[in-house]
Scaffold this active site. Structure first.
Site, PDB file in Angstrom:
ATOM      1  N   LYS A  12       0.853  -1.194   0.000  1.00 46.50           N
ATOM      2  CA  LYS A  12       0.000   0.000   0.000  1.00 46.50           C
ATOM      3  C   LYS A  12       0.880   1.233   0.000  1.00 46.50           C
ATOM      4  CE  LYS A  12       0.799   1.208   4.512  1.00 46.50           C
ATOM      5  NZ  LYS A  12       1.504   2.451   4.958  1.00 46.50           N
ATOM      6  N   ASP A 142      -2.843  -1.466  10.243  1.00 43.98           N
ATOM      7  CA  ASP A 142      -3.036  -1.462   8.788  1.00 43.98           C
ATOM      8  C   ASP A 142      -3.762  -2.709   8.287  1.00 43.98           C
ATOM      9  OD1 ASP A 142      -1.755   0.952   8.594  1.00 43.98           O
ATOM     10  OD2 ASP A 142       0.123   0.155   7.813  1.00 43.98           O
TER      11      ASP A 142
END
Length: 292
Positions: A12, A142
């Site tokens: 990401k 996350d």
């Protein structure tokens, strides 16, 4: 089904990352946009005849017992036992590790999320996406994003997410060759913790006005990381000649958006040999969704 092979665990990027405050428990209040990209690790799962969970790939510096992959698998196994009264079969997990540790790309969290999603399917556990997100959150802030599985505007400690449109573009990413410990950044007395809160339409309208390529906001962690780790500052300075370069997460990796793959290739051709660099396409969905 006794195995799942070639399960993607993509990286990401944080297109921006603002620190808005700090809670009484010490956790920081954040706002960010998480963007999946088509570059990452690959995991392979093979059911065992006993109930043991094993990582069959050696990862230097990451003991098996502390690996988020193993911890996530055991957490889900215990949850299945709690719900059904039956312990699911064990699993051997292999990993093709590509993402660097301490890079701000979410590698460990993505591996854990892919493990939860793959084993939820392999064990036919039946947990919903929201249940898997809640299960993964204590392991890492996350992890819920990767299970959420699409470009997200995130708030709170990163767990409150809404889907958002982001540029359909390419990214050039530089690994400066250092590992940045997240705790060192968030504990710093120099960290800005009072960036004004934005709303999701601020981000969306900015992208429309800027043709999707000029970044919105900033990364509040970048100022601290560049002071502590000069190679990060050097990479940002170099890449800034080709676009709006910034750090992702708490570092160390640095990225810049470009419109086309050809532009990405042109920048990569000029990257100094001392750095590892690569290109990646923006993804609007987690690639494991189609597989499961």
């Amino acid at each position: 089904m006794t195995s799942l092979k070639n399960c993607p665990a993509p990286a990401k990027l944080n297109l921006f990352l603002h620190v808005n405050g700090r809670r009484a428990d010490g956790y920081h209040l954040l706002q960010t946009v998480f963007q999946l990209i088509d570059h990452g690790d690959t995991l392979h799962f093979e059911l065992r005849d006993d109930d043991a969970i094993r990582r069959v790939t050696d990862l230097p510096g990451v003991p098996e017992e502390s690996d988020l992959i193993i911890r996530a698998a055991r957490l889900l196994q215990a949850e299945v036992l709690r719900r059904t009264g039956a312990l699911p079969r064990g699993v051997d997990i292999a990993i093709d590790k590509v993402l660097p540790m301490g890079g701000g790309l979410g590698g460990g969290s993505s591996d854990a999320a892919t493990t939860l999603m793959a084993l939820n399917s392999l064990w036919q556990a039946g947990l919903s996406k929201e249940e898997l997100m809640a299960l993964g959150l204590p392991l890492g802030a996350d992890i819920p994003f990767f299970i959420f599985g699409e470009t997200a505007f995130a708030e709170g400690v990163g767990e409150a997410m809404r889907p958002v449109q982001a540029p359909d573009c390419w990214y050039v990413v530089i690994e400066p060759g250092v590992a940045v410990p997240t705790a060192a950044i968030f504990c710093s007395e120099h960290l800005t913790r009072d960036t004004p809160v934005v709303i999701i339409t601020d981000f969306s309208s900015h992208l429309e006005n800027r043709n999707g390529l000029k970044g919105f906001g900033k990364n509040d962690l970048q100022q601290v990381a560049t002071k502590l780790f000069p190679p990060v500052a050097e990479a940002i300075e170099w890449l800034s000649a080709y676009g709006d370069a910034r750090m992702t997460g708490s570092g160390a990796c640095v990225f810049s958006a470009v419109a086309t793959e050809a532009e990405a290739d042109a920048v990569l051709a000029k990257v100094p040999a001392k750095w590892k660099a690569w290109k990646a396409k923006a993804l609007d969905r987690h690639p494991i969704i189609a597989k499961l």
